[in-house]
Design an enzyme around this catalytic site. Structure first.
Site, PDB file in Angstrom:
ATOM      1  N   ASP A   1      51.263 125.522 -74.063  1.00 45.56           N
ATOM      2  CA  ASP A   1      51.191 124.503 -75.105  1.00 45.56           C
ATOM      3  C   ASP A   1      50.440 123.265 -74.642  1.00 45.56           C
ATOM      4  O   ASP A   1      50.266 122.329 -75.418  1.00 45.56           O
ATOM      5  CB  ASP A   1      52.609 124.082 -75.527  1.00 45.56           C
ATOM      6  CG  ASP A   1      53.293 125.155 -76.370  1.00 45.56           C
ATOM      7  OD1 ASP A   1      52.558 125.951 -76.986  1.00 45.56           O
ATOM      8  OD2 ASP A   1      54.528 125.205 -76.382  1.00 45.56           O
ATOM      9  N   GLU A   2      49.990 123.237 -73.375  1.00 47.78           N
ATOM     10  CA  GLU A   2      49.332 122.046 -72.858  1.00 47.78           C
ATOM     11  C   GLU A   2      47.995 121.782 -73.530  1.00 47.78           C
ATOM     12  O   GLU A   2      47.470 120.666 -73.428  1.00 47.78           O
ATOM     13  CB  GLU A   2      49.136 122.186 -71.346  1.00 47.78           C
ATOM     14  CG  GLU A   2      50.449 122.203 -70.585  1.00 47.78           C
ATOM     15  CD  GLU A   2      50.214 122.341 -69.090  1.00 47.78           C
ATOM     16  OE1 GLU A   2      51.194 122.256 -68.346  1.00 47.78           O
ATOM     17  OE2 GLU A   2      49.053 122.512 -68.698  1.00 47.78           O
TER      18      GLU A   2
ATOM     19  N   TYR B   1      29.759 112.789 -89.258  1.00 46.62           N
ATOM     20  CA  TYR B   1      30.492 112.818 -90.532  1.00 46.62           C
ATOM     21  C   TYR B   1      31.977 113.104 -90.301  1.00 46.62           C
ATOM     22  O   TYR B   1      32.857 112.379 -90.769  1.00 46.62           O
ATOM     23  CB  TYR B   1      29.867 113.877 -91.431  1.00 46.62           C
ATOM     24  CG  TYR B   1      30.659 114.176 -92.691  1.00 46.62           C
ATOM     25  CD1 TYR B   1      30.762 113.239 -93.711  1.00 46.62           C
ATOM     26  CD2 TYR B   1      31.288 115.407 -92.851  1.00 46.62           C
ATOM     27  CE1 TYR B   1      31.477 113.517 -94.861  1.00 46.62           C
ATOM     28  CE2 TYR B   1      32.007 115.697 -93.998  1.00 46.62           C
ATOM     29  CZ  TYR B   1      32.097 114.754 -95.001  1.00 46.62           C
ATOM     30  OH  TYR B   1      32.807 115.027 -96.140  1.00 46.62           O
TER      31      TYR B   1
ATOM     32  N   ALA C   1      33.548 112.914 -87.446  1.00 51.32           N
ATOM     33  CA  ALA C   1      34.112 111.904 -86.548  1.00 51.32           C
ATOM     34  C   ALA C   1      34.547 110.664 -87.327  1.00 51.32           C
ATOM     35  O   ALA C   1      35.577 110.042 -87.013  1.00 51.32           O
ATOM     36  CB  ALA C   1      33.086 111.518 -85.483  1.00 51.32           C
TER      37      ALA C   1
ATOM     38  N   ASN D   1      30.733 131.429 -96.723  1.00 52.67           N
ATOM     39  CA  ASN D   1      29.823 130.745 -97.640  1.00 52.67           C
ATOM     40  C   ASN D   1      28.894 131.716 -98.360  1.00 52.67           C
ATOM     41  O   ASN D   1      28.600 131.556 -99.550  1.00 52.67           O
ATOM     42  CB  ASN D   1      28.994 129.706 -96.873  1.00 52.67           C
ATOM     43  CG  ASN D   1      29.796 128.452 -96.562  1.00 52.67           C
ATOM     44  OD1 ASN D   1      30.900 128.285 -97.070  1.00 52.67           O
ATOM     45  ND2 ASN D   1      29.269 127.589 -95.712  1.00 52.67           N
TER      46      ASN D   1
END
Length: 612
Positions: free
Chosen positions: A459-460, A483, A485, A582
């Site tokens: 899980d780290e 965008y 970010a 898509n």
């Protein structure tokens, strides 16, 4: 797999194990091993020792029935074109749209050409002839309206001599694909591509392979192969544009050879045929093994996985050979070192009825102590297992069959593909190294490595998770474009104000919206309006990006639920859970609007465009 996260580590461990396996892991990551008592447990890499028994597999892991792959040749050559094809299509469109004036049309394009094309269209069902007069059929009208898709395919098929719209893979074809991987070459340089062909070079003693190559050419591809007999080899050439495209899916040269994606879903007997081709004229060694050699490491490791997934036990080994690279004046011979990778298939695969003759591969064994701890003995009713560290699963099953009841855990282990891979060496590397964490939410175990070994998913990779948070909504934000970010920065700012000053915040992260009043530059409204106006639909890259499209009112309802019932400080993902490529979305829009798929226009992918 949800994430593949890269970061630097100052210390890693390289683990070398039986079968040619090699895997690297940080000290905190774990691999699964058999304990002395026979239980399977996760053990940190830093605590592993030589001789520990890792978990591997070899077996037919697919539960569902697999169907042979079918090549859609029409889709494969949808973009095929030549200098003359546009003019040829234009002439056919003229005949279909102005068919009431055949004399005028004949004068435009020439009488012989007119009647030749008209006969071809009649043969294809686009025209019908009654009393010497050609009339356009319903199919002809539809094709004239929809960009002549069917007629384009008919022209391409005749030009390339393609016998049918589809081609189903057979064991013979799979064996020839294997031969190509081992001893074939496809045209790939600009000069070679002027006359596209596939060439096989086989030894003079490989008469069986020669017969199969000739049979496949004639019966599967409906072409006549070129066979050239040399002093020590046969050279077999398939000179065909469309056949070249099929083999091109496996790469063109020894360095670029690869496995196409469809091969992983083929029936087991087809994979066995493929490996028979790969082995070519491989000699049988004293231990009964047969080898396939390649200079392509990625291909070798892919073949190991393909074999293991289909109950073909094999091992990987590396060797360095000295080769003559050529002569340089004045009469100086230049040599070079070349790394080769050998895939050795176990003898017991070829002679399952003679397994007692060959040593059982470690991958088909389990620790003897696992069986002894279960039954409390090494022998029972005439069946005995040796006092060794490992026992074959066949022998363990024979002993288990002498008891009236078999514990469920042992029964599952004996019937599973699970086996043993002994650790041969461990090397500690103390230097900055780039490592990759695989995030598999909901699953702590997965197989990895160049040869399969069972690894532990820690899980780290998610960092520190506050109490009550799930590993889905709290996944780290790894943005790839300005965008995305900018959107992530808004989330982080809200969380910071909540954490520092107690500002009540709830965050929703919605998947792609569709619905009324959407800005027309967005993909769905753009594709719809373009399709209505018969304008090309610009599709980024190959169009295989996956997106979760949700109706905007459903999204609004989800936001309302979070607003009134959500926990302050929490993050909620909103979506349908249904992903669509898509290109499939574009095809659906075109189909609903009655437009041809030829309107799809692949354009250069935008920077930082997420695949999923």
């Amino acid at each position: 797999m949800r994430h593949l996260i890269s970061h630097y580590a100052d210390e890693i461990y390289e683990i070398v194990f039986n079968g040619g396996g090699r895997v690297r892991a940080t000290s905190s990551h774990s691999v699964y091993i058999f304990e002395e008592g026979g239980q399977i447990v996760a053990k940190p890499s830093s605590q592993l020792r030589e001789g520990d028994l890792m978990v591997t597999f070899v077996g037919d892991v697919g539960k569902e029935k697999k169907a042979p792959h079918v090549f859609d040749l029409r889709a494969l050559f949808i973009d095929y074109n030549t200098e003359w094809m546009d003019d040829s299509l234009a002439r056919r469109r003229t005949i279909l749209t102005e068919g009431r004036e055949p004399t005028v049309i004949a004068q435009k394009i020439g009488t012989p050409t007119f009647y030749r094309i008209a006969q071809e269209l009649a043969d294809g069902g686009y025209l019908q002839q009654e009393s010497g007069i050609y009339q356009v059929t319903a199919r002809g009208v539809i094709n004239a309206w929809y960009s002549l898709n069917d007629i384009h395919w008919d022209l391409a098929r005749r030009q390339l001599h393609i016998p049918a719209e589809t081609l189903e893979v057979t064991p013979l074809l799979m064996e020839v694909f294997g031969l190509y991987l081992a001893e074939g070459h496809a045209s790939h340089t600009p000069r070679e591509l002027k006359n596209r062909s596939v060439t096989f070079t086989i030894g003079r003693s490989e008469t069986e392979a020669l017969d199969k190559l000739v049979t496949c050419a004639r019966e599967v591809f409906d072409i006549e192969p070129y066979v050239h007999e040399r002093e020590s080899t046969y050279q077999v050439r398939y000179s065909s544009y469309w056949v070249h495209a099929l083999f091109g899916q496996f790469g063109a040269t020894a360095e670029s050879k690869r496995l196409p994606s469809w091969i992983w879903t083929q029936p087991r007997e087809y994979i066995e045929a493929f490996f028979r081709g790969c082995e070519g004229n491989a000699g049988i060694k004293e231990n009964g093994q047969r080898c396939y050699t390649t200079i392509n490491r990625e291909l070798a490791e892919s073949l190991i996985w393909l074999a293991r997934l289909n109950d073909i036990n094999c091992r990987l080994s590396r060797r360095v050979t000295q080769q003559i690279a050529g002569q340089k004046p004045p009469n100086v011979t230049v040599t070079r070192q070349r790394v080769c990778w050998d895939i050795a298939v176990s003898a017991e695969h070829y002679h399952p009825d003679q397994r007692e003759r060959w040593r059982t591969p470690m991958a088909r064994c389990i620790p003897t102590q696992t069986v002894v701890n279960t039954f409390g003995c090494h022998q029972h009713r005439g069946v005995k297992i040796a006092y060794k560290q490992l026992v074959s699963k066949d022998k363990a099953q024979a002993l288990a069959a002498t008891f009236e009841e078999i514990p469920k855990d042992l029964e599952i282990l004996l019937r599973s593909p699970i086996g043993v891979a002994k650790i041969k060496a461990i090397r500690r590397i103390e230097e900055p190294v780039m490592v990759y964490d695989v995030s598999v939410p909901g699953n702590e175990r997965f197989f990895g490595g160049n040869v399969p070994c069972l690894l532990h998913n820690t899980d780290e990779v998610y960092g520190e998770i506050p109490p009550g948070y799930s590993s889905v909504e709290t996944d780290p934000l790894h943005t790839r474009s300005p965008y995305s970010a900018s959107k992530a920065s808004g989330d982080l700012m809200c969380i910071a104000y909540y954490t520092s000053f107690g500002v009540p915040v709830t965050i929703t992260r919605g998947s792609n919206n569709i619905g009324p009043y959407q800005y027309p530059e967005k993909v769905v409204p753009l594709f719809i309006t373009n399709a209505i106006d018969d304008i090309p639909l610009p599709l980024y890259g190959d169009g295989l990006q996956m997106r979760d499209y949700q109706y905007v009112l459903d999204h609004c309802e989800g936001i309302d639920v979070v607003l009134h019932r959500g926990e302050v400080g929490e993050v909620y993902n909103l979506g349908t859970g249904v992903e669509t490529r898509n290109i499939d979305m574009a095809r659906l829009i075109l189909r609903l609007l009655g437009k041809p798929e030829s309107l799809i226009q692949h354009v250069r992918d935008r920077p930082g465009h997420d695949r999923r």
